[in-house]
Structure formats: structure tokens, C-alpha cells
Design a protein around this motif. Structure first.
Motif, short mmCIF file in Angstrom:
data_model
loop_
_atom_site.label_atom_id
_atom_site.label_comp_id
_atom_site.label_asym_id
_atom_site.label_seq_id
_atom_site.Cartn_x
_atom_site.Cartn_y
_atom_site.Cartn_z
N ARG A 7 49.38 116.81 -70.42
CA ARG A 7 49.59 115.17 -70.51
C ARG A 7 50.02 114.53 -69.07
O ARG A 7 50.90 115.34 -68.41
CB ARG A 7 50.72 114.64 -71.43
N PRO A 8 49.36 113.74 -68.62
CA PRO A 8 49.72 113.24 -67.31
C PRO A 8 51.21 112.62 -66.88
O PRO A 8 51.55 112.06 -68.06
CB PRO A 8 48.42 112.33 -66.98
N SER A 9 51.68 112.76 -65.80
CA SER A 9 52.95 112.23 -65.66
C SER A 9 52.97 110.59 -65.45
O SER A 9 51.84 110.30 -65.33
CB SER A 9 53.43 112.37 -64.32
N PRO A 10 53.92 109.96 -66.30
CA PRO A 10 53.91 108.63 -66.46
C PRO A 10 53.74 107.89 -64.94
O PRO A 10 54.32 108.38 -63.98
CB PRO A 10 55.13 108.35 -67.03
N VAL A 11 53.06 106.86 -64.60
CA VAL A 11 53.19 106.22 -63.27
C VAL A 11 53.65 104.79 -63.31
O VAL A 11 54.02 104.19 -64.57
CB VAL A 11 51.72 106.26 -62.62
N VAL A 12 53.84 104.44 -62.10
CA VAL A 12 54.52 102.92 -62.08
C VAL A 12 53.74 101.87 -62.90
O VAL A 12 54.51 101.11 -63.43
CB VAL A 12 54.71 102.71 -60.74
N GLU A 13 52.28 101.93 -63.14
CA GLU A 13 51.63 100.87 -63.94
C GLU A 13 52.06 101.05 -65.29
O GLU A 13 52.00 99.85 -66.12
CB GLU A 13 50.17 101.12 -63.78
N ASP A 14 52.78 102.07 -65.69
CA ASP A 14 53.19 102.17 -67.14
C ASP A 14 54.65 101.34 -67.54
O ASP A 14 54.59 101.21 -68.55
CB ASP A 14 53.26 103.71 -67.67
N ALA A 15 55.25 101.33 -66.45
CA ALA A 15 56.76 100.74 -66.60
C ALA A 15 56.69 99.56 -65.79
O ALA A 15 57.82 98.87 -66.03
CB ALA A 15 57.53 101.80 -66.30
N MET A 16 55.95 98.83 -65.04
CA MET A 16 56.11 97.61 -64.12
C MET A 16 55.89 96.37 -64.93
O MET A 16 55.26 96.45 -65.77
CB MET A 16 55.17 97.75 -63.00
N LEU A 17 56.52 95.53 -64.42
CA LEU A 17 56.43 94.23 -64.83
C LEU A 17 55.21 93.76 -64.33
O LEU A 17 54.84 93.75 -62.94
CB LEU A 17 57.45 93.07 -64.21
N ARG A 18 54.17 93.25 -65.40
CA ARG A 18 52.89 92.84 -64.58
C ARG A 18 52.90 91.33 -64.07
O ARG A 18 51.86 91.11 -63.54
CB ARG A 18 51.90 93.37 -65.74
N ARG A 19 53.90 90.58 -64.36
CA ARG A 19 53.54 89.15 -63.95
C ARG A 19 54.92 88.82 -62.90
O ARG A 19 55.75 87.93 -63.49
CB ARG A 19 53.50 88.27 -65.14
N PRO A 20 55.28 89.43 -62.17
CA PRO A 20 56.47 89.32 -61.24
C PRO A 20 56.45 87.98 -60.67
O PRO A 20 55.25 87.48 -60.28
CB PRO A 20 56.39 90.47 -60.26
N LYS A 21 57.56 87.29 -60.64
CA LYS A 21 57.63 86.18 -59.97
C LYS A 21 57.43 86.38 -58.36
O LYS A 21 58.03 87.24 -57.85
CB LYS A 21 59.02 85.37 -60.26
N SER A 22 56.72 85.41 -57.74
CA SER A 22 56.29 85.54 -56.36
C SER A 22 56.59 84.10 -55.60
O SER A 22 56.40 83.31 -56.28
CB SER A 22 55.06 86.15 -55.97
N TRP A 23 56.75 84.26 -54.47
CA TRP A 23 56.85 82.90 -53.54
C TRP A 23 56.01 82.92 -52.31
O TRP A 23 55.62 83.97 -51.77
CB TRP A 23 58.50 83.02 -53.19
#
Length: 144
Positions: A7-23
Motif C-alpha cells: 500500500r502506498p504511503s499516505p500523501v498530503v492530498e489525503d489529509a489537506m483542507l481542499r478549500r483553504p481561505k486565501s487573500w
């Protein structure tokens, strides 16, 4: 956190917020101070279109900076971003080294794709659903 054989190692895309607030790039120092005054926001992601141009965290803006100054001059990317495909183990190591709980996730072109947000207790990552639930809860607590 080692992946099981096959099984592949989990990557950041598996745990990140997909709609972060930005300015936007027009963010001023005064705006940044106001944003960082909210104890639920720990990193300001400054973008130009889809591209991440800088990350501002508490302590980046000097006390003597003028409120009308562009906030981006106090932002940085180094040590505050990871590329898509970075394993969660690698990301945790970076977070530990920087004594931070936030890493912006960018693609190869530098576009912001998410935010890795380590929970305060350090045993997991924030989720979009959890952030939305807290936002809704705070909104319902505000006086009308």
C-alpha cells in the motif's frame, strides 16, 4: 506512520483542507493583523490568481510596520509549503522542524491546492467538514 507492504504511503492530498481561505495580493499589514487576531486562523495564504505568493504567520509582521503597507513584503514561502505528492511522514517532519502546524500545499507550478493543518493535539489533521462545522457553530453563536 509507515505504509503497509503493497500500500502506498499516505500523501498530503489525503489529509489537506481542499478549500483553504486565501487573500489577494492587495492585503495590507492592517488587514493581516486583523486576520491573525482571529485565534482560529494561523496562516494567511496570499495568492495571485491560483498562484501562492506568500504565507504570513504570527510574528512575521513587525510591530512598527505601517498598516497601509502591503502585507506580502512580510510573507515567505520557504519552509511553509510542500508539493503535491509529499508523504504525510515527510510533512510531519517538516512541521516538527519548523514548530508549525500549517503547510500550504502547492503543485509543480506553485498553484495553491490545499492546506495541511495539524490539529492542536498533534494526533491528526483538520478536515474540510470539521472546519465547516466550526464555522457554522461560530456563526450560530453570534448575536443577531
Amino acid at each position: 506512520m509507515t505504509a503497509a507492504v503493497g500500500r502506498p504511503s499516505p500523501v498530503v492530498e489525503d489529509a489537506m483542507l481542499r478549500r483553504p481561505k486565501s487573500w489577494p495580493m492587495s492585503l495590507t499589514v492592517g488587514d493581516a493583523r486583523e486576520v491573525l487576531g482571529d485565534d482560529h486562523l494561523h496562516a494567511i495564504l496570499v495568492v495571485e490568481g491560483a498562484l501562492l505568493r506568500g504565507v504570513i504567520v504570527e510574528g512575521d509582521v513587525p510591530d512598527d510596520a505601517r498598516n497601509d503597507q502591503p502585507a506580502l513584503v512580510h510573507a515567505r514561502l520557504e519552509g511553509r509549503t510542500v508539493r503535491v505528492g509529499t508523504t504525510l511522514d515527510e510533512a510531519r517532519e517538516l512541521l516538527e522542524q519548523s514548530r508549525s502546524r500549517r503547510l500550504a500545499v502547492v503543485d509543480a507550478a506553485g498553484a495553491l491546492v490545499g492546506l495541511l493543518c495539524l490539529k492542536r493535539h498533534g494526533r491528526g489533521f483538520c478536515s474540510d467538514a470539521g472546519v465547516e462545522a466550526r464555522r457554522a457553530s461560530r456563526a450560530s453563536e453570534r448575536p443577531v
